[in-house]
Motif scaffolding. Sequence first.
Motif, PDB file in Angstrom:
ATOM      1  N   LEU A  49     -22.578   3.567   2.545  1.00 52.00           N
ATOM      2  CA  LEU A  49     -21.256   3.022   2.380  1.00 52.00           C
ATOM      3  C   LEU A  49     -21.006   2.461   1.022  1.00 52.00           C
ATOM      4  CD1 LEU A  49     -21.727  -0.469   3.216  1.00 52.00           C
ATOM      5  CD2 LEU A  49     -22.936   1.078   4.726  1.00 52.00           C
ATOM      6  N   GLY A  50     -19.723   2.227   0.773  1.00 55.85           N
ATOM      7  CA  GLY A  50     -19.289   1.560  -0.435  1.00 55.85           C
ATOM      8  C   GLY A  50     -18.389   0.427  -0.022  1.00 55.85           C
ATOM      9  N   THR A  51     -17.188   0.346  -0.592  1.00 57.22           N
ATOM     10  CA  THR A  51     -16.260  -0.685  -0.197  1.00 57.22           C
ATOM     11  C   THR A  51     -14.943  -0.057   0.163  1.00 57.22           C
ATOM     12  OG1 THR A  51     -15.579  -0.950  -2.500  1.00 57.22           O
ATOM     13  CG2 THR A  51     -17.295  -2.429  -1.700  1.00 57.22           C
ATOM     14  N   GLY A  52     -14.127  -0.778   0.891  1.00 57.46           N
ATOM     15  CA  GLY A  52     -12.815  -0.277   1.251  1.00 57.46           C
ATOM     16  C   GLY A  52     -12.781   0.217   2.677  1.00 57.46           C
ATOM     17  N   ALA A  53     -11.602   0.600   3.119  1.00 61.88           N
ATOM     18  CA  ALA A  53     -11.416   1.027   4.494  1.00 61.88           C
ATOM     19  C   ALA A  53     -12.205   2.283   4.792  1.00 61.88           C
ATOM     20  CB  ALA A  53      -9.926   1.269   4.736  1.00 61.88           C
ATOM     21  N   GLY A  54     -12.806   2.331   5.996  1.00 62.47           N
ATOM     22  CA  GLY A  54     -13.504   3.513   6.439  1.00 62.47           C
ATOM     23  C   GLY A  54     -14.906   3.666   5.891  1.00 62.47           C
ATOM     24  N   GLY A  56     -17.392   1.395   6.331  1.00 57.31           N
ATOM     25  CA  GLY A  56     -18.375   0.698   7.148  1.00 57.31           C
ATOM     26  C   GLY A  56     -18.670  -0.708   6.695  1.00 57.31           C
ATOM     27  N   VAL A  57     -18.000  -1.193   5.645  1.00 57.90           N
ATOM     28  CA  VAL A  57     -18.278  -2.559   5.212  1.00 57.90           C
ATOM     29  C   VAL A  57     -17.789  -3.550   6.235  1.00 57.90           C
ATOM     30  CG1 VAL A  57     -17.770  -4.291   3.476  1.00 57.90           C
ATOM     31  CG2 VAL A  57     -18.274  -1.966   2.778  1.00 57.90           C
ATOM     32  N   GLY A  58     -16.598  -3.354   6.739  1.00 58.67           N
ATOM     33  CA  GLY A  58     -16.102  -4.169   7.834  1.00 58.67           C
ATOM     34  C   GLY A  58     -15.958  -5.626   7.508  1.00 58.67           C
ATOM     35  N   THR A  59     -15.401  -5.960   6.356  1.00 64.51           N
ATOM     36  CA  THR A  59     -15.276  -7.360   5.993  1.00 64.51           C
ATOM     37  C   THR A  59     -13.994  -7.987   6.503  1.00 64.51           C
ATOM     38  OG1 THR A  59     -14.260  -6.720   3.889  1.00 64.51           O
ATOM     39  CG2 THR A  59     -16.635  -7.053   3.906  1.00 64.51           C
ATOM     40  N   GLY A  60     -13.105  -7.192   7.078  1.00 63.17           N
ATOM     41  CA  GLY A  60     -11.821  -7.715   7.519  1.00 63.17           C
ATOM     42  C   GLY A  60     -11.867  -8.251   8.926  1.00 63.17           C
ATOM     43  N   ALA A  61     -10.709  -8.632   9.429  1.00 58.98           N
ATOM     44  CA  ALA A  61     -10.601  -9.182  10.774  1.00 58.98           C
ATOM     45  C   ALA A  61     -10.934  -8.116  11.792  1.00 58.98           C
ATOM     46  CB  ALA A  61      -9.185  -9.702  10.991  1.00 58.98           C
ATOM     47  N   GLY A  62     -11.333  -8.557  12.982  1.00 62.01           N
ATOM     48  CA  GLY A  62     -11.633  -7.639  14.057  1.00 62.01           C
ATOM     49  C   GLY A  62     -13.119  -7.451  14.262  1.00 62.01           C
ATOM     50  N   ASN A 116     -20.938  -7.189   8.940  1.00 64.08           N
ATOM     51  CA  ASN A 116     -20.691  -6.404  10.140  1.00 64.08           C
ATOM     52  C   ASN A 116     -21.405  -5.052  10.120  1.00 64.08           C
ATOM     53  OD1 ASN A 116     -18.969  -8.582  10.918  1.00 64.08           O
ATOM     54  ND2 ASN A 116     -17.435  -7.734   9.520  1.00 64.08           N
ATOM     55  N   ASP A 117     -20.679  -3.908  10.192  1.00 58.74           N
ATOM     56  CA  ASP A 117     -21.335  -2.598  10.212  1.00 58.74           C
ATOM     57  C   ASP A 117     -22.170  -2.379   8.967  1.00 58.74           C
ATOM     58  OD1 ASP A 117     -20.192  -2.004  12.636  1.00 58.74           O
ATOM     59  OD2 ASP A 117     -18.574  -0.770  11.811  1.00 58.74           O
ATOM     60  N   CYS A 118     -21.657  -2.856   7.833  1.00 58.38           N
ATOM     61  CA  CYS A 118     -22.402  -2.727   6.578  1.00 58.38           C
ATOM     62  C   CYS A 118     -23.748  -3.432   6.676  1.00 58.38           C
ATOM     63  CB  CYS A 118     -21.579  -3.310   5.429  1.00 58.38           C
ATOM     64  SG  CYS A 118     -22.472  -3.417   3.859  1.00 58.38           S
ATOM     65  N   ALA A 119     -23.756  -4.616   7.239  1.00 58.12           N
ATOM     66  CA  ALA A 119     -24.985  -5.399   7.325  1.00 58.12           C
ATOM     67  C   ALA A 119     -25.955  -4.832   8.357  1.00 58.12           C
ATOM     68  CB  ALA A 119     -24.655  -6.853   7.659  1.00 58.12           C
ATOM     69  N   THR A 120     -25.465  -3.949   9.219  1.00 56.60           N
ATOM     70  CA  THR A 120     -26.352  -3.259  10.148  1.00 56.60           C
ATOM     71  C   THR A 120     -27.114  -2.174   9.400  1.00 56.60           C
ATOM     72  OG1 THR A 120     -24.886  -3.651  12.032  1.00 56.60           O
ATOM     73  CG2 THR A 120     -26.464  -1.860  12.255  1.00 56.60           C
TER      74      THR A 120
END
Length: 317
Positions: A49-54, A56-62, A116-120
């Motif tokens: 992954l990198g950054t941004g939507a889609g 897997g970083v998942g830094t936003g709400a939800g 989140n997903d990124c940290a997994t």
Amino acid sequence: MKTSWRSASLVAGAAALLALTTACGQDGGGPTGSQNVGATAAPGDVGDLGTGAGDGVGTGAGAGAGQASANAPEPAGKLSVSANAEIGDLVTDGAGRTLYRFDADTAQPPKTTCENDCATKWPPVAADDALAGEGIDKELLGEVTRPDGTKQLTIGGWPAYRYAKDTAAGDVKGQGVGKKWYALAADGKKAKAEPAAGLSTREDPKLGEIVVDKNGMTVYRFMKDEAWPKPVSACTGACLAKWPVVAPVEANDTEGVVKKGLMSFTRPDGAAQQTIDCWPIYTFAGDKKAGDTNGQGVGGTWYAVKPDGKPVGAPKK
């Protein structure tokens, strides 16, 4: 002891309610804003992954609090510096696992953006038990508080991670992933290998010590060539498409190669070609990666080269 996903979710849920990378024959970034980690405890994966939507970083709400708990930093243990031929000197944890940094993070001040997903996929490294082993300056070790409240190790200010696809000590599968993830050097910068010599040698399990070019590609000799009294290449025309010539290399840009007869000559087409012991040398288009020896014995006329220029495995005349 690992907590089940459901248990981790319940625990993290309850907590949420309370608080919310010559010629032939002649010899020819500092850790601003992070706290220093004390050397205290003894030493004690899941992409790309990198950054941004889609990505897997998942830094936003939800993102669920249970997932944040499951991605809590794993212990670091005693850090040390390990050498990698392609990447250079890099930091490994107490179990020999490569540590990485993420370009989307910052070192001044230290900040992690992998949640989140990124940290997994990129498990953060815990700060509390980190020890400075050989080659590591303890003054460059620090910590940053992650959004979930856990403490993550920083090196030179950069948050440190492992890569879930590195399943064994020494693996570096995370290097360059997404052009954002890189192995950590001891100073917190990206690990970087010293440029390879123009010609050097390596130990091949079948052929023994053979010569390779700066890219690690096997070097070959053509048995129809001549070396004395001067180099002459018999590989011309279409032959050169399969057997590209090795360009000239300075004698001081070689390692392990015999320097007597180490010279270059000008081909009839005007191109310059390197020799070893005055024999013209080539690489093979059929070798796709460093370490390949697919050209060995081709046509009974092409053979890998020993450090002294002799062909490996060629039949004696």
